[in-house]
Design an enzyme around this catalytic site. Structure first.
Site, mmCIF file in Angstrom:
data_model
loop_
_atom_site.group_PDB
_atom_site.id
_atom_site.type_symbol
_atom_site.label_atom_id
_atom_site.label_comp_id
_atom_site.label_asym_id
_atom_site.label_seq_id
_atom_site.Cartn_x
_atom_site.Cartn_y
_atom_site.Cartn_z
ATOM 1 N N GLU A 1 48.861 43.817 25.430
ATOM 2 C CA GLU A 1 48.396 42.472 25.091
ATOM 3 C C GLU A 1 49.159 41.966 23.856
ATOM 4 O O GLU A 1 49.609 40.829 23.803
ATOM 5 C CB GLU A 1 46.893 42.521 24.829
ATOM 6 C CG GLU A 1 46.243 41.160 24.771
ATOM 7 C CD GLU A 1 44.739 41.284 24.567
ATOM 8 O OE1 GLU A 1 44.218 42.401 24.608
ATOM 9 O OE2 GLU A 1 44.115 40.218 24.363
ATOM 10 N N ARG B 1 43.201 61.261 29.360
ATOM 11 C CA ARG B 1 42.149 61.633 30.320
ATOM 12 C C ARG B 1 42.725 61.944 31.695
ATOM 13 O O ARG B 1 42.100 62.673 32.481
ATOM 14 C CB ARG B 1 41.075 60.539 30.383
ATOM 15 C CG ARG B 1 40.191 60.504 29.143
ATOM 16 C CD ARG B 1 39.092 59.466 29.274
ATOM 17 N NE ARG B 1 39.619 58.132 29.377
ATOM 18 C CZ ARG B 1 39.861 57.312 28.352
ATOM 19 N NH1 ARG B 1 39.563 57.702 27.132
ATOM 20 N NH2 ARG B 1 40.360 56.118 28.548
HETATM 21 P P1 AMP Z 1 45.929 49.992 31.938
HETATM 22 O O1 AMP Z 1 45.515 48.617 31.495
HETATM 23 O O2 AMP Z 1 45.748 50.183 33.428
HETATM 24 O O3 AMP Z 1 47.311 50.338 31.487
HETATM 25 O O4 AMP Z 1 44.913 51.003 31.231
HETATM 26 C C1 AMP Z 1 45.349 51.878 30.252
HETATM 27 C C2 AMP Z 1 44.386 53.017 30.014
HETATM 28 O O5 AMP Z 1 43.259 52.521 29.322
HETATM 29 C C3 AMP Z 1 43.909 53.734 31.245
HETATM 30 O O6 AMP Z 1 44.581 54.963 31.328
HETATM 31 C C4 AMP Z 1 42.430 53.937 31.011
HETATM 32 O O7 AMP Z 1 42.193 55.299 30.717
HETATM 33 C C5 AMP Z 1 42.085 53.105 29.805
HETATM 34 N N1 AMP Z 1 41.154 52.022 30.080
HETATM 35 C C6 AMP Z 1 41.453 50.705 30.188
HETATM 36 N N2 AMP Z 1 40.372 49.960 30.380
HETATM 37 C C7 AMP Z 1 39.320 50.820 30.399
HETATM 38 C C8 AMP Z 1 37.898 50.669 30.576
HETATM 39 N N3 AMP Z 1 37.315 49.470 30.764
HETATM 40 N N4 AMP Z 1 37.148 51.781 30.556
HETATM 41 C C9 AMP Z 1 37.713 52.995 30.373
HETATM 42 N N5 AMP Z 1 39.019 53.202 30.179
HETATM 43 C C10 AMP Z 1 39.825 52.131 30.207
#
Ligand code: AMP
Length: 177
Positions: A102, A65
């Site tokens: 995780e 995205r």
């Molecule tokens: P991160 O934990 O920051 O590495 O998140 C990884 C990816 O997961 C990001 O690029 C977001 O696009 C997606 N993501 C994580 N949590 C959410 C959420 N609650 N809603 C939408 N996208 C999420």
């Protein structure tokens, strides 16, 4: 339809989806924003206002995205768009960085001939959650000698403290939850 200009109005095009992709996760669905040209346009305008002052040489967008916002923003700012992808997708020689999930680890890659040592870059994604993916993307740029002067997101999930994980790298987020 009236113009959509404020963060408050953009937020009304983000849909909350409980328990996706698994129980306990509140997913922030940006597809209604993409489906509305005025709202998507307003989001890109706000991205441009946030990223423009950092005077970057190129945007580094995270699959998948992040590509949507990165591509529109690169065109708006007249900047090159560089891709950070999942393993095995890029055709030329790549550099990679692994990061903790995780359960287990994941990896992201960039082409090895794109980063210019000493140049300034912005990392772009839709959502920063724990920050693991954005940190990996920033490390990809930095291990090749580039400087990450800005990490920009449509949405920051404040409670997951991704901003802290990014250390001192400047963060620009259009919406906070
Ligand atoms: P991160 O934990 O920051 O590495 O998140 C990884 C990816 O997961 C990001 O690029 C977001 O696009 C997606 N993501 C994580 N949590 C959410 C959420 N609650 N809603 C939408 N996208 C999420």
């Amino acid at each position: 339809m009236s113009p959509v200009t404020s963060p408050l109005q953009i937020s009304s095009f983000v849909r909350d989806v409980p328990d996706f992709p698994k129980p306990g996760i509140l997913f922030r669905d940006i597809t209604p924003l993409l489906a509305n040209a005025a709202a998507f346009g307003a989001a890109i305008e706000q991205f441009a206002a946030a990223v423009g002052p950092h005077r970057v040489s190129a945007l580094v967008a995270i699959e998948s995205r992040g590509f949507i916002f990165g591509a529109a923003l690169a065109q708006k700012l007249g900047l090159p768009l560089l891709l950070v992808r999942k393993p095995g997708k890029l055709p030329r020689r790549t550099v990679s960085v692994s990061y903790e999930l995780e359960y287990g680890t994941d990896r992201v890659e960039m082409h090895a001939d794109e980063i210019v040592a000493g140049a300034r870059y912005a990392v772009i994604d839709d959502v920063i959650a724990t920050g693991g993916t954005a940190v990996a993307a920033a490390e990809l740029v930095e291990k090749q000698g580039g400087t990450v002067v800005c990490c920009a997101f449509l949405i920051e999930l404040d409670f997951l403290k991704g901003r802290e994980r990014l250390g001192g790298r400047p963060v620009e987020s259009l919406l906070h939850y």
